[in-house]
Design an enzyme around this catalytic site. Structure first.
Site, short mmCIF file in Angstrom:
data_model
loop_
_atom_site.label_atom_id
_atom_site.label_comp_id
_atom_site.label_asym_id
_atom_site.label_seq_id
_atom_site.Cartn_x
_atom_site.Cartn_y
_atom_site.Cartn_z
N SER A 445 0.82 -1.20 0.00
CA SER A 445 0.00 0.00 0.00
C SER A 445 0.86 1.26 0.00
O SER A 445 1.97 1.27 0.53
CB SER A 445 -0.92 0.01 1.22
N HIS A 706 5.63 2.42 11.04
CA HIS A 706 4.68 2.80 12.09
C HIS A 706 5.12 4.03 12.86
O HIS A 706 4.42 4.48 13.77
CB HIS A 706 4.46 1.62 13.03
#
Length: 784
Positions: A445, A706
């Site tokens: 993604s 993250h």
């Protein structure tokens, strides 16, 4: 006089807000749109509204409501409260700058490592314990929560991760010479001090969550853990003036630890006796009946806190009566953190499917109904029991649930092992793909921009038609492909702009699933997902991803990687059926995805990634239960690609797992290339890989997506060179840890540019060394 334990309670509640108020407050604070005072006001309102709502649903007794709120993560909160992570805050709340630096990192410091909370899809932050760590009590945050609730008319129960579980989840800091459990007595003394502070504030009950006691913890036997529980809680119970201690053991059954914990002096014991746990441990209820002393309040967690099916209240009432106790409280098996807020918000769900469901609010009413029925009769809550009866009957009779063609296909594939051919044959055949040494790629993604989200929303609502929507998605694919070509990535992806979520997207395109509009569940911090609902047999009515991947291949001369989500991950990140074995659903999903893989191959896509980041997540907490799970889960993955050509390269991706525990299973997946999370742990996973002798290609992540920080080229070079010490260059891929959808384009562009630059620098260095070797050989010296 100490308040009695409530007859109806829960052990935790969703904290993101029914409309994701916490997510909005967090992201506004992080972006600078609101300041710390605005943030504090927002979350204060969220907490008080939650208490009011729960009281209105029936949790009106004192201490029926747990103060289980967290800004980001409850493990981080407890670690700060006990000084496992040093804190500079002495105020009523954590220092927010310090707190979020630990959770998310900064430009100069990485965040704490993150991994999965037991066998759930919740992520917690992993504390580190050094030899010189000095535990200190910081109860101010707990005291503030208690005072805030009392001012609003509620006596809530403070919640901490228990000392045994906290140490079980803690990793030794580099250079540490002692195990975390060696420090248990020191930590217990700090818990004792916190208990004293709460007693001084007038708190009657405190909750300690100890899920480690239902799991097999590496390096510690069940008997050792049981003795540690007896020793620890005997010490905490010994104080004459203290709140009463309520200890929970969610996510499974207590085994060796039951006697020690029940006899340690605690005042209430919360146990998981949901139907899922009873199926695994059929004798658990009987052992609770005979081994828990009468003076310990048994808190029966019979309402499933992890799945969303309406409870069979009559069966649950029979189980509660089987406990044969004069006093018992009714609760949830786990925190309701794992389920959405309420079915009432789901106006688009099929009416019959919606009637089979219970989310957090509905589960609270089920708890309250059972608590009333214990002392009175089912007629005390007739409407709740009638709803439960109707849900059970209509679900069992529904034509939506069963599909004879799917069942026949699944049965026919039952004996297939899923293996294609040996890796050496496949590796040789895949040389035609022309992939270079140390190839760069991403996990799939790319950032989901506001424009992309708006296009999906407009299409879903009918504001734009299929033609306009497809054109917008192709424009985004063009942008993503152009960026990858500009940066020099070797294997490109289409960026997945059409996908709202890697599991939900497939669920929306597979028969047997339903999806929600507002069924948000916290994964970590501000990250929320909407787990699909698997209610029936699974099949694929039409191709799902082929159009997007085929279009991408037309726009570039580079190798294109197709992207699928694997069967185990689709199961792990969905609410699954409780009327058939998981292995049966896994095979059904695998066969549906196998159709997709064959269609991608026929469309000319030579590299296909089947993501299984949740393989470790569903691993049973007890060692004795794991072999069967790994057998069916690995086989279901292999079924997805069982029919493709050896020339087609199959990738998989795994993240946030203790890979050493499942290295045999990772090998048995038989993927040609495996990408894994590695950046936060600085390539620790490669020790397991090297020790095992893993022979296939591997891509240990070098960029932690993250965190918002952009890794510098020297940092990435160091990680790549560390990987090369374990993996030969002809089997090493260079990639981020995970997908990029949650990041912004400026940081992604910078990070990927650095990733490619680092790879190029390593290649140049290797080439220079090679030329040096040739020169030395020519001078009569041996090569290095």
């Amino acid at each position: 006089m100490t308040a009695p334990f409530p007859t109806a309670t829960i052990t935790g509640y969703p904290r993101i807000g029914a409309r994701r108020e916490l997510k909005r407050a967090l992201e506004s604070f992080w972006s600078g749109r609101i300041d710390a005072d605005d943030f504090s006001r927002s979350v204060h309102t969220l907490r008080i509204e939650t208490y009011h709502r729960l009281a209105g649903l029936g949790l009106s007794e004192d201490y029926a409501i747990p103060a289980s709120y967290s800004h980001y993560d409850h493990v981080l909160d407890t670690a700060l409260t006990v000084g496992l992570i040093p804190s500079s805050s002495n105020g009523s709340d954590f220092d927010l700058t310090e707190y979020f630096a630990l959770a998310r990192g900064t430009a100069s410091t990485p965040p704490l490592e993150m991994t999965k909370w037991f066998d759930t899809n919740y992520h917690y932050l992993v504390p580190e314990l050094a030899d010189d760590t000095a535990f200190t009590a910081h109860p101010q945050h707990l005291l503030a929560l208690v005072a805030e609730a009392e001012a609003a008319g509620h006596r809530v129960r403070p919640v901490l991760v228990g000392p045994l579980t906290l140490l079980a989840l803690t990793k030794p800091a580099p250079g540490t010479t002692t195990r975390p459990f060696d420090r248990l007595d020191e930590l217990t003394a700090v818990y004792h001090e916190i208990i004293g502070s709460l007693a001084a504030a007038g708190v009657d009950w405190i909750q300690f969550d100890e899920p480690a006691l239902v799991a097999d913890i590496p390096g510690t036997s069940d008997e050792e853990l049981a003795e540690a529980a007896r020793h620890t809680y005997s010490a905490l119970s010994a104080t004459e003036v203290r709140p009463r201690l309520f200890v929970t053991a969610p996510y499974g059954s207590l085994r060796a630890g039951l006697n020690g914990l029940a006899g340690s002096g605690i005042d209430a014991l919360g146990v998981d006796i949901s139907s899922a746990t009873r199926a695994v441990d059929p004798q658990y209820v009987q052992r609770l009946r005979t081994q828990v002393p009468d003076h310990v309040r048994l808190v029966a967690g019979i309402i499933d806190g992890r799945n969303i099916w309406a409870d069979d209240l009559r069966t649950s009432l029979d189980v509660l009566r089987e406990l044969n106790r004069e006093t018992v409280s009714v609760s949830t098996s786990t925190s309701l953190l794992h389920v959405p807020y309420t079915v009432e918000q789901e106006t688009a769900l099929p009416v019959d499917v919606a009637s089979w469901l219970s989310f957090a609010e509905e589960k609270v009413t089920e708890v309250e109904a059972l608590a009333a029925a214990i002392t009175e009769a089912p007629e005390a809550r007739a409407a709740a029991f009638e709803r439960a009866d109707r849900a059970r009957r209509t679900r069992s009779e529904s034509a939506r649930v069963h599909n004879d063609a799917v069942l026949a296909r699944t049965e026919a594939a039952a004996a297939h092992t899923g293996f294609r051919t040996d890796f050496a044959t496949r590796h040789a055949a895949q040389q035609t793909l022309g992939i270079p040494e140390l190839p760069t790629t991403t996990i799939g993604s790319f950032p989901q921009t506001p424009e992309v989200r708006r296009a999906r929303a407009d299409h879903r609502s009918g504001r734009i038609d299929d033609t306009d929507y497809t054109a917008l998605m192709k424009d985004e694919i063009d942008r993503v492909v152009g960026l990858q070509e500009e940066l020099g990535l070797d294997v490109v992806v289409h960026g997945e702009p059409e996908r709202n979520d890697m599991v939900q997207y497939f669920a929306e395109n597979l028969d047997g699933f339903a999806t929600t509009d507002n069924g948000w569940v916290q994964s970590y911090g501000s990250r929320c997902t909407r787990p699909p609902i698997l209610f029936g047999d699974v099949s694929r009515p039409n191709p799902i991803t082929v159009e997007w991947s085929a279009y991408t291949a037309q726009q570039t001369s580079r190798t294109v990687k197709g992207m699928l989500t694997g069967p185990v991950t689709i199961l792990a990140w969905s609410f699954v059926r409780d009327d058939v074995p998981l292995r049966e659903s896994a095979d059904q999903i695998a066969l549906a995805l196998a159709d997709e893989v064959l269609d991608l191959e026929a469309a000319g896509i030579g590299v296909i990634q089947v993501d299984e980041p949740a393989l470790r997540e569903l691993l049973p907490l007890r060692e004795s239960d794991r072999a069967d799970y790994l057998d069916w889960s690995v086989r279901s993955f292999r079924l997805v690609a069982a029919q493709v050509s050896p020339r087609t390269q199959i990738h998989t991706h795994l993240c946030y797992s203790e890979f050493g525990e499942i290295i045999d299973a990772i090998n048995a997946l038989d993927a040609d290339v495996t990408s894994i999370e590695a950046a936060r742990s600085r390539m620790e996973v490669l020790d397991d890989i090297a020790e095992y002798g893993f022979e296939r290609e591997i891509g240990p992540g070098v960029y932690d997506i993250h965190s918002p920080r952009v890794p510098a080229v020297p940092e990435l070079v160091e990680l790549i060179e560390a990987a090369l010490r374990h993996v030969p260059a002809d089997r090493l891929w260079i990639n981020p840890d995970c997908g990029l959808k949650t990041r912004g384009y400026p940081e992604v562009r910078a990070a990927l540019a650095n990733l490619v630059a680092a790879r190029d620098e390593v290649l140049t260095t290797r080439a220079d060394r090679g030329r040096g070797d040739h020169a030395l050989v020519g001078a009569g010296q041996p090569p290095r």
